[in-house]
Design an enzyme around this catalytic site. Sequence first.
Site, PDB file in Angstrom:
ATOM      1  N   ASP A  14       7.555   4.483  -1.447  1.00 20.83           N
ATOM      2  CA  ASP A  14       7.365   3.917  -0.120  1.00 20.83           C
ATOM      3  C   ASP A  14       6.073   3.103  -0.159  1.00 20.83           C
ATOM      4  OD1 ASP A  14       7.043   3.349   2.563  1.00 20.83           O
ATOM      5  OD2 ASP A  14       6.632   5.405   3.164  1.00 20.83           O
ATOM      6  N   ASP A  57       0.828  -1.208   0.000  1.00 24.30           N
ATOM      7  CA  ASP A  57       0.000   0.000   0.000  1.00 24.30           C
ATOM      8  C   ASP A  57       0.860   1.254   0.000  1.00 24.30           C
ATOM      9  OD1 ASP A  57       0.730  -0.819   2.666  1.00 24.30           O
ATOM     10  OD2 ASP A  57      -0.593   0.730   3.453  1.00 24.30           O
ATOM     11  N   GLU A  82       0.130  -1.511   5.558  1.00 22.34           N
ATOM     12  CA  GLU A  82       1.156  -1.126   6.531  1.00 22.34           C
ATOM     13  C   GLU A  82       0.954   0.293   7.010  1.00 22.34           C
ATOM     14  OE1 GLU A  82       5.145   0.674   7.647  1.00 22.34           O
ATOM     15  OE2 GLU A  82       3.756   1.194   6.049  1.00 22.34           O
TER      16      GLU A  82
END
Length: 487
Positions: A115, A78, A145
Site C-alpha cells: 500500500d 509513501d 498520501e
Amino acid sequence: MADIKNLNPVEIWRNFDKLTQVPRPSGHLEKIQAYLLEWAKEAGVEAFKDPAGNIVMRKPATPGMENRKGVIMQAHMDMVPQKAPDSKHNFETDPIETIIDGDWVRANHTTLGSDDGLGVATIMAVMESKDLQHGPIEGLITADEETGMYGANDLPAGELNGDILLNFDTEVWGEFVIGSAGGIDITATLDYKEVETDKEDAAVKVTLKGLKGGHSGIEINEGRANANKCMVRVVREAISELDARLASWQGGNMRNAIPFQAEVVLTLPKENIEALNDLVADWKDEICDEFEGIETTENIEFFTENVETPKMQVPAEIQDNLVDAIYACHDGVLRMAPSMPEIVETSSNLAIVEIGDGKAAIKILARSSHEYYKMYLATMVESCFNMAGMKVEFSGSYMGWNPNPKSDILEHVLKVYKEQNGTDGKVQAVHAGLECSIILSKYPNLDVVSFGPTLLSPHTANERCQISCVAPFWNLVKQLLTEIPAK
C-alpha cells in the site's frame, strides 16, 4: 529476504522488489523521489517532480493510437511505517525484508509497503514496457498520501492532460471502487506547567501492546480495540481509586492507523503499587473477554513495571480534564450509510495521544462520505476537547468522492474483467479515503475508477499481498490500456 522479483508477473514484482530497497515512510520521501527520477531517466521515460513533491511520468502514444483518450495511472509513493514491538527496523534507513508465505508476500514484522507500492510498481511496469500498445499515458505518483494527502491537495492545476484516471490504491481484487469517504484531521493541544512529583511516591509504567491495530478506514467497522481507549479506562480508575498521578502518555503513531500500543507512566504511593498491578491484570482479563473473536487475545500484553520516579508530572486539574476528554472522545463507527447499510458512512479514530514535558497533543482522523456528518463529528470531537481547555484545530480536510455508476471507464473495466475472469466485478464505494476525490476537485472532467490486487491488514505489521491476484490485475491493466476508446 525472499526473492520476490521472479514472481509472476515479473514486470510488477521486479519493480516492487526495487521499491522495497528504498526507504519511503511518509514524511521522508527524498530517497524515493530521487530513485523514481533516476529510474525514469534510465528507462527513457519523461519524468519530473512537481512543486508538491509528486513524481509525474509521461509516455507518448504508440504510433497509430494518438487519437485515444489519455490515461492517468495514479498511486502514492509513501508507506505507513508500522512495526511489531520487538522489531528494530528503521524505516528511514533500512530496506523492507520480504517473505513469501504460501500465496502471500509479507514483511519481517513490519508493514510491507504494498500500500501503495504495488500501484507504483504497476505504473513503472507500464512505463518501461516496449511492446504494450496504448494511447497517451501519464503516471501520477503522489507524495505523503498516508499523512494527509498533501501531494494530491497541492497538485498544480493544468499539470495533467488525461481524460481517464485509473487509481491503483484499492485492496480487494475484483472490487471496482467509484466512491470513497472524505476526511478531516483534528488536533487538540495544550501547554501546561508541570508540577513536582511527591518525593515519597513511586513510578510505574503501564504498557498495553499486541493489539491488531489496522487501517482506520477499511477495518474500523470490525470493532478492533483501540489502545488509547483501553488505556484510559485503567488510568482513570487508578487516579480515582489509587491516588495515582499521570506523568506521561504515548499511544499510537499514525493518524490513519488504529493504535495497537500505548504506554503511560503513573506515580502513586508505594503502598498502592500492588493494587495497581492487580488492577492492570484485571483489566487485561476484561479486555481479552470483551474482544474475544475480534483480537488475537493470546497476543495481548498488559503489564506494569517499576521505573525511576520522574521529577515532574501533570497538574491534577489538567490531568483530570485530559483523561476525561480522552475517555469521552468518540472512537469507531458513528453511522452506517443509509443507502448502502453494509458500508460505514461516518467514523473517527482516536489515533495518537502524546502527553509529557508540559505538552499534550491528541490527534483524531474523522471520516465520512457525507460532508455534513463529517463536520458534525469533527465539531463533536472539538467540543469534547474544548471542555478540557484544549486548543482544537482542523486540517487536511478533503471531500468525499461521489459515485458515478454511469461512468464510461467503469463500464469498460467491468466488461474486460468479466471477459478475462468469467465473473462479474463488484462495484463498490469504500470508507477509506482515496486521492480521487481531491484530484477530481482539480480536474472535474476526469472519468475515474480505482482497483488493485488484494492486500490484507494494511497499516499493520501483518500487511500482506496475495500473489495469485497480481497476474490477473496486470492482465486487466494491459488490456484496458490497449482498448481505451478514441476521444
